[in-house]
Design an enzyme around this catalytic site. Structure first.
Site, mmCIF file in Angstrom:
data_model
loop_
_atom_site.group_PDB
_atom_site.id
_atom_site.type_symbol
_atom_site.label_atom_id
_atom_site.label_comp_id
_atom_site.label_asym_id
_atom_site.label_seq_id
_atom_site.Cartn_x
_atom_site.Cartn_y
_atom_site.Cartn_z
ATOM 1 N N ARG A 63 4.795 -12.939 9.917
ATOM 2 C CA ARG A 63 5.484 -11.690 9.621
ATOM 3 C C ARG A 63 6.791 -11.629 10.393
ATOM 4 N NH1 ARG A 63 1.933 -7.478 9.317
ATOM 5 N NH2 ARG A 63 3.458 -5.878 9.742
ATOM 6 N N LYS A 72 4.488 0.649 9.409
ATOM 7 C CA LYS A 72 4.550 1.935 8.728
ATOM 8 C C LYS A 72 3.872 3.033 9.534
ATOM 9 C CE LYS A 72 3.086 0.087 4.837
ATOM 10 N NZ LYS A 72 2.507 -0.074 3.506
ATOM 11 N N GLU A 77 0.888 -1.152 0.000
ATOM 12 C CA GLU A 77 0.000 0.000 0.000
ATOM 13 C C GLU A 77 0.932 1.209 0.000
ATOM 14 O OE1 GLU A 77 -3.563 1.370 2.913
ATOM 15 O OE2 GLU A 77 -2.671 -0.584 3.276
HETATM 16 P P1 ATP Z 1 2.593 -2.097 7.929
HETATM 17 O O1 ATP Z 1 1.826 -2.828 8.979
HETATM 18 O O2 ATP Z 1 4.013 -1.839 8.270
HETATM 19 O O3 ATP Z 1 1.893 -0.882 7.420
HETATM 20 P P2 ATP Z 1 1.472 -3.529 5.819
HETATM 21 O O4 ATP Z 1 1.282 -4.986 5.891
HETATM 22 O O5 ATP Z 1 0.287 -2.688 6.015
HETATM 23 O O6 ATP Z 1 2.663 -3.128 6.741
HETATM 24 P P3 ATP Z 1 1.688 -3.406 3.005
HETATM 25 O O7 ATP Z 1 2.140 -2.275 2.187
HETATM 26 O O8 ATP Z 1 0.266 -3.806 2.965
HETATM 27 O O9 ATP Z 1 2.130 -3.079 4.477
HETATM 28 O O10 ATP Z 1 2.637 -4.663 2.786
HETATM 29 C C1 ATP Z 1 3.019 -5.208 1.550
HETATM 30 C C2 ATP Z 1 3.344 -6.650 1.769
HETATM 31 O O11 ATP Z 1 4.380 -6.795 2.724
HETATM 32 C C3 ATP Z 1 2.143 -7.403 2.304
HETATM 33 O O12 ATP Z 1 1.993 -8.594 1.568
HETATM 34 C C4 ATP Z 1 2.485 -7.658 3.733
HETATM 35 O O13 ATP Z 1 1.909 -8.846 4.186
HETATM 36 C C5 ATP Z 1 4.002 -7.719 3.708
HETATM 37 N N1 ATP Z 1 4.558 -7.346 5.004
HETATM 38 C C6 ATP Z 1 4.363 -6.208 5.689
HETATM 39 N N2 ATP Z 1 4.990 -6.221 6.866
HETATM 40 C C7 ATP Z 1 5.629 -7.429 6.945
HETATM 41 C C8 ATP Z 1 6.456 -8.064 7.926
HETATM 42 N N3 ATP Z 1 6.750 -7.467 9.075
HETATM 43 N N4 ATP Z 1 6.917 -9.306 7.657
HETATM 44 C C9 ATP Z 1 6.616 -9.904 6.492
HETATM 45 N N5 ATP Z 1 5.855 -9.370 5.535
HETATM 46 C C10 ATP Z 1 5.350 -8.146 5.747
HETATM 47 MG MG MG Z 2 -1.451 -3.110 4.861
#
Ligand code: ATP
Ligand code: MG
Length: 552
Positions: free
Chosen positions: A266, A276, A40
């Site tokens: 994760r 983020k 995102e």
């Molecule tokens: P955040 O919680 O930091 O905002 P998010 O999951 O909302 O992270 P996205 O931009 O949706 O961020 O993530 C893109 C991809 O990265 C998704 O498939 C998500 O599952 C993966 N991802 C995000 N954080 C992690 C993590 N800590 N470990 C493994 N994969 C991750």
């Molecule tokens: Mg997300």
């Protein structure tokens, strides 16, 4: 840029996801594997995303498949083009190249059609409950939900209202479109989830074309299906959403061989903040200098800190992919950095908290050059010359006026080897009026020049030095961990001592250093010339990692 290779990922540690893929290839369910990385664009990528990047791109490389970069840009309010640019830069920096760059927002028409399809099948309805009421009706883990009074309105009415939603006849939150599934489901995600909502906001891609936007759980399976993704890899918190993912694809039924969602744990790392949302707060509230502050676990931050893409990829491979949540010790990441840098970088002599040494029996004004190896473990990295003279600086840690037990470095009466030069003995400590050390009066033994033949003469300690008249003053930024445990509350909080700005004296070769170059500060640790702050005249170094590990 050194892009990750097929060869590297052919040898990728296998995992339960690859077992599933192997099976799907064997049974002929798929012949070509397609994955995606779906950020995102609402912040910068961090080390957690690196795990997902290595898994998605690595899997595609391993199976000769493809991997898309797809922006999950279905929420118009939080997204920003700055983030889009940073994401692409970071993905490439980590070593990956997407096959296609795609935008979820390009599929809004198909998503809209899919919603209409659901309404026509009486699998979705326009609901006029307020957001608060919807929450209340949803029930809890222990109690079933209550059906919306709008649930059984005629299909025609919902179709009309949905069209009006699209036309902009409703305010934000006034109505929404909900899937009609099961208000008594033990899985709360299946209790008539909202799939479209009204948001009057401009979108960076579609402008003002839409004032209704799909919810993640509805949009994501459709995005995956449109792209022909075979294995949609996401983190464990989406496990409970999988029934809804499958429901959407089943009911919409536009795609004959729909994707399969597979969840993995994760990545969490001790002392690192991996969200983020929280990282954005640190940036917005000025705790750190920006998204690329070297203390942050963002890829921009660790890059500026001096971490290498190779080391991060190795780390992601080492930790593996599993279904069990865990927190990795940051020492394991640091060990990967250290092992990657050790054979690659040359040393420079730098002294901190410098103490002046005067060699009384060395001629005034004379400078001689000493040859030292750049990397004692890697002869191919060659040698360099450093000046030696009557006045030198040594590191504050390498002198003790009253030596501790087993202290073999310099102290009054003791003899040490100066790496690359001579043996010196400390004869006298001269103090300033305030009691601090002004200089150490020493003598050197001309017979002990490094590389010479003086067998039989031994000393226990070897230290390094910087010749005083040619020394270059450098700025050094020592980084501690971003987060620290509050001793009273036990909570993780911002470590106020995470940045210590200090300085040191370096050998003259440092004058030529370019931003982004990495070195071992001899006997101390790995450092990088900061890419933002280093200039011709002023060298600023960031600490990357210490020489020694505390990790077992
Ligand atoms: P955040 O919680 O930091 O905002 P998010 O999951 O909302 O992270 P996205 O931009 O949706 O961020 O993530 C893109 C991809 O990265 C998704 O498939 C998500 O599952 C993966 N991802 C995000 N954080 C992690 C993590 N800590 N470990 C493994 N994969 C991750
Ligand atoms: Mg997300």
């Amino acid at each position: 840029m050194a892009f990750a290779t097929k060869e590297e990922y052919k040898d990728m540690a296998g995992n339960f996801i690859h077992d599933i893929i192997d099976e799907d290839l064997k049974t002929g369910k798929h012949t070509h594997i397609i994955t995606r990385f779906p950020p995102e664009p609402n912040g910068y990528l961090h080390i957690g995303h690196a795990k997902s990047l290595c898994l998605n791109f690595g899997t595609a490389l391993k199976y000769d498949g493809t991997c898309n970069l797809r922006y999950d840009d279905t929420n118009p309010v939080k997204e920003d083009i700055e983030f889009v640019k940073s994401i692409e830069y970071d993905v490439n920096w980590l070593g990956f190249q997407w096959d296609e760059k795609l935008w979820a927002s390009d599929y809004f028409d198909t998503m809209y059609d899919a919603a209409v399809e659901l309404i026509k099948k009486d699998k979705a309805f326009v609901c006029e409950l307020t957001p608060d009421e919807i929450r209340e009706y949803r029930g809890s883990l222990t109690s079933p939900g209550k059906e919306s009074p709008y649930r059984n309105r005629p299909v025609e009415e919902s179709l009309e209202l949905f069209e009006k939603m699209r036309a902009g006849d409703f305010a934000d939150g006034e109505v929404c479109l909900r899937a009609k599934i099961d208000m008594a489901s033990p899985n709360i995600n299946m209790r008539d989830p909202v799939i479209y909502r009204v948001v009057h906001a401009s979108h960076h891609n579609t402008g003002d074309k839409w004032c209704i936007y799909p919810m993640y759980d509805f949009a994501h399976p459709i995005e995956d299906a449109i792209e022909g993704i075979t294995h949609s890899l996401c983190t464990l918190e989406f496990e409970d959403h999988r029934p809804l993912y499958d429901w959407v694809l089943d009911e919409v039924a536009f795609w004959p061989n729909p994707p399969r969602q597979i969840e993995f744990a994760r990545l969490n790392v001790t002392t690192m903040l991996m969200s983020k949302r929280y990282l954005k707060r640190l940036v917005d509230e000025g705790y750190v200098s920006g998204w690329d502050d070297p203390r942050l676990p963002t890829l921009a931050g660790v890059r500026r800190r001096g971490y290498t893409p190779e080391a991060i990829r190795k780390f992601c491979d080492d930790i593996g992919v599993s279904k069990a949540d865990s927190t990795i010790d940051i020492a394991q990441l640091e060990q990967c950095i250290r092992e990657d840098l050790q054979p690659k970088v040359s040393a420079v002599n730098v002294v901190m908290n410098p103490v002046k040494v005067v060699i009384e029996n060395y001629p005034e004004g004379k400078i001689e050059m000493c040859t030292v190896e750049n990397n004692s473990k890697v002869p191919e990295l060659g040698e360099r010359e450093i000046p030696f003279g009557r006045e030198l600086w040594i590191d504050g840690d390498d002198f003790m006026e009253v030596p501790a037990r087993k202290y073999f470095r310099l102290y009054p009466g003791n003899e040490v080897r100066l790496k690359g030069a001579y043996f010196i003995t400390c004869n006298e400590v001269v103090k300033n009026e305030d009691g601090s050390i002004k200089e150490l009066r020493c003598t050197y033994d001309p017979e002990t020049k490094s590389g010479g033949n003086f067998a039989g003469r031994k000393v226990k300690g070897t230290i390094h030095f910087v010749e005083a008249s040619t020394a270059v003053k450098i700025d050094v930024r020592e980084y501690g961990y971003l987060m620290d445990e509050n001793e009273e509350t036990g909570e993780q909080e911002f470590n106020e001592e995470s940045l210590v700005e200090t300085w040191g004296y370096a050998e003259p070769s440092v004058k030529e250093v370019k931003p982004g170059e990495r070195f071992q500060f001899f006997r101390k640790g790995y450092y990088i010339a900061d890419t933002e702050l280093t200039t011709e005249d002023n060298k600023v170094f960031n600490s990357i990692v210490d020489l020694k590990s505390s990790w077992k």
